[in-house]
Motif scaffolding. Structure first.
Motif, mmCIF file in Angstrom:
data_model
loop_
_atom_site.group_PDB
_atom_site.id
_atom_site.type_symbol
_atom_site.label_atom_id
_atom_site.label_comp_id
_atom_site.label_asym_id
_atom_site.label_seq_id
_atom_site.Cartn_x
_atom_site.Cartn_y
_atom_site.Cartn_z
ATOM 1 N N ARG A 83 -9.231 -0.950 -1.135
ATOM 2 C CA ARG A 83 -9.560 -0.618 -2.306
ATOM 3 C C ARG A 83 -10.334 -1.941 -3.010
ATOM 4 O O ARG A 83 -9.741 -3.054 -2.994
ATOM 5 C CB ARG A 83 -8.503 -0.232 -3.239
ATOM 6 C CG ARG A 83 -9.052 0.122 -4.842
ATOM 7 C CD ARG A 83 -7.828 0.469 -5.795
ATOM 8 N NE ARG A 83 -8.465 0.746 -7.010
ATOM 9 C CZ ARG A 83 -8.516 -0.312 -7.827
ATOM 10 N NH1 ARG A 83 -8.308 -1.553 -7.668
ATOM 11 N NH2 ARG A 83 -9.121 0.007 -8.830
ATOM 12 N N CYS A 90 7.642 -1.893 -6.009
ATOM 13 C CA CYS A 90 6.160 -2.618 -6.463
ATOM 14 C C CYS A 90 6.892 -4.277 -6.870
ATOM 15 O O CYS A 90 7.258 -4.354 -7.677
ATOM 16 C CB CYS A 90 5.616 -2.135 -7.688
ATOM 17 S SG CYS A 90 4.027 -2.888 -8.166
ATOM 18 N N LEU A 123 -3.162 -2.065 -11.250
ATOM 19 C CA LEU A 123 -2.948 -0.748 -11.494
ATOM 20 C C LEU A 123 -3.773 0.181 -10.285
ATOM 21 O O LEU A 123 -3.022 1.067 -10.089
ATOM 22 C CB LEU A 123 -3.071 -0.414 -12.873
ATOM 23 C CG LEU A 123 -2.721 0.856 -13.510
ATOM 24 C CD1 LEU A 123 -1.255 1.121 -12.995
ATOM 25 C CD2 LEU A 123 -2.918 1.311 -14.872
ATOM 26 N N GLY A 124 -4.973 -0.233 -10.237
ATOM 27 C CA GLY A 124 -5.730 0.637 -9.258
ATOM 28 C C GLY A 124 -5.462 0.631 -8.182
ATOM 29 O O GLY A 124 -5.142 1.396 -7.144
ATOM 30 N N GLY A 166 -2.144 2.327 -7.549
ATOM 31 C CA GLY A 166 -2.405 4.006 -7.281
ATOM 32 C C GLY A 166 -2.888 4.290 -5.907
ATOM 33 O O GLY A 166 -2.445 5.284 -5.410
ATOM 34 N N MET A 214 0.129 4.505 -3.749
ATOM 35 C CA MET A 214 0.803 5.743 -4.157
ATOM 36 C C MET A 214 0.134 6.903 -3.494
ATOM 37 O O MET A 214 1.000 7.750 -2.942
ATOM 38 C CB MET A 214 0.886 6.110 -5.638
ATOM 39 C CG MET A 214 1.714 5.059 -6.251
ATOM 40 S SD MET A 214 3.691 5.411 -5.978
ATOM 41 C CE MET A 214 3.676 7.157 -6.967
ATOM 42 N N ALA A 215 -0.806 6.913 -3.368
ATOM 43 C CA ALA A 215 -1.800 7.931 -2.781
ATOM 44 C C ALA A 215 -1.474 8.172 -1.256
ATOM 45 O O ALA A 215 -1.672 9.126 -0.732
ATOM 46 C CB ALA A 215 -3.406 7.701 -2.835
ATOM 47 N N TYR A 251 1.834 3.849 -14.478
ATOM 48 C CA TYR A 251 1.302 4.714 -13.424
ATOM 49 C C TYR A 251 2.183 6.118 -13.708
ATOM 50 O O TYR A 251 1.341 7.374 -13.900
ATOM 51 C CB TYR A 251 1.678 4.500 -12.174
ATOM 52 C CG TYR A 251 1.322 5.433 -11.055
ATOM 53 C CD1 TYR A 251 -0.116 5.415 -10.452
ATOM 54 C CD2 TYR A 251 2.311 6.386 -10.512
ATOM 55 C CE1 TYR A 251 -0.239 6.511 -9.651
ATOM 56 C CE2 TYR A 251 2.165 7.557 -9.690
ATOM 57 C CZ TYR A 251 0.766 7.456 -9.154
ATOM 58 O OH TYR A 251 0.166 8.573 -8.189
ATOM 59 N N HIS A 265 0.676 9.826 -14.532
ATOM 60 C CA HIS A 265 0.903 10.944 -13.577
ATOM 61 C C HIS A 265 2.363 11.519 -13.648
ATOM 62 O O HIS A 265 3.042 11.217 -12.775
ATOM 63 C CB HIS A 265 0.738 10.407 -12.114
ATOM 64 C CG HIS A 265 -0.502 9.599 -11.930
ATOM 65 N ND1 HIS A 265 -0.866 8.414 -12.435
ATOM 66 C CD2 HIS A 265 -1.854 10.367 -11.226
ATOM 67 C CE1 HIS A 265 -2.034 8.111 -12.116
ATOM 68 N NE2 HIS A 265 -2.888 9.186 -11.435
#
Length: 259
Positions: A12, A31, A77-78, A81, A84-85, A107, A111
């Motif tokens: 990412r 985390c 944070l990105g 995520g 998490m995906a 997060y 969500h």
């Protein structure tokens, strides 16, 4: 559900995030906090895998993950995520330490149906007074510079930290701002939350600053409990490194928590 140990990479924003997964039982995403790696958390990870299908990772610029151009809260944070995906349709228990706790809260607030609950370890604390004021910055900057030797000592290992002292300082200032509004994030979460907090977040020194920081930390927890009375708490006689020093107690508290 059970899984064999696996290791894979999530890409990412030009960053390669190293992820590991293993264990049996309900899914759990762990985390780490700032300056903490999977290697540092090895004992806690192994204990949690006895009851959970645990997925964890190294933050950008930490451990086996690659370096990055940006070390901001939004960048972390990105990345969270993106990790998490990888769980697809599962709603895991989120466990975060320090910065990792703040990431878990943000997060979950965005969500709310994607998680079953949160365990927040010595982080995401709405302290009534900021830890870093203008008067504190020179001393904190000196402390950040003092980390340079430690960063060099672990360079090239699974515990390496690729942030510079300035990155560390800037990120801590940003986290202060993020936490000033974190109560609004808590209000968006309707899942069970359990706090595990240290008694001596700033250490056991008798100096006035350490004593004040520990009192401020305690006051933040009390403030949060008033705001969210159904939230549950535990306290461990430890400092901020409790995920390393008190892994057995933390795994027990997570196992006994009701979600």
């Amino acid at each position: 559900m059970s899984t064999k140990d696996s290791h894979f990479t999530v890409h990412r924003d030009g960053v390669a995030i190293q992820v590991s997964r293993g264990g049996r039982g309900r899914p759990l995403v762990l985390c780490p906090g700032l300056l903490t790696t999977q290697a540092d958390l090895r004992e806690l990870i192994e204990l949690l895998r006895r009851d959970h299908d645990v997925m964890t990772f190294d933050l950008r610029g930490h451990g086996l993950s690659s370096s990055a151009d940006r070390y901001t809260f939004e960048a972390f944070l990105g990345d969270f995520g993106a990790v998490m995906a990888e769980l697809e349709d599962h709603a895991p228990l989120l466990v975060g330490h320090s910065l990792g706790a703040d990431l878990a809260v943000h997060y979950a607030a965005g969500h709310p149906d994607a998680v079953s609950g949160l365990v927040l370890i010595d982080g995401a604390n709405p302290v009534p007074e900021p830890f870093l004021t203008e008067a504190d910055l020179p001393g904190f900057r000196a402390m950040a510079e003092g980390l340079r030797h430690e960063f060099e000592r672990v360079a090239g290992t699974e515990r390496q930290v690729l942030l510079t002292p300035q990155d560390f300082l800037d990120l801590n200032i940003e986290i202060e701002a993020v936490r000033s509004g974190i109560l609004d994030r808590y209000r968006k979460i309707d899942r069970p939350i359990h706090l595990i907090m240290s008694t001596s977040m700033a250490g056991n020194s008798d100096d006035d600053q350490a004593r004040w920081r520990n009192e401020n930390w305690r006051a933040g927890v009390e403030r949060l409990v008033r705001e969210r009375p159904h939230l549950t708490t535990s306290r461990l006689d430890a400092d901020h490194r409790l995920v390393v020093t008190h892994a057995r107690e933390i795994s027990r508290l997570i196992r006994e928590a009701t979600f």
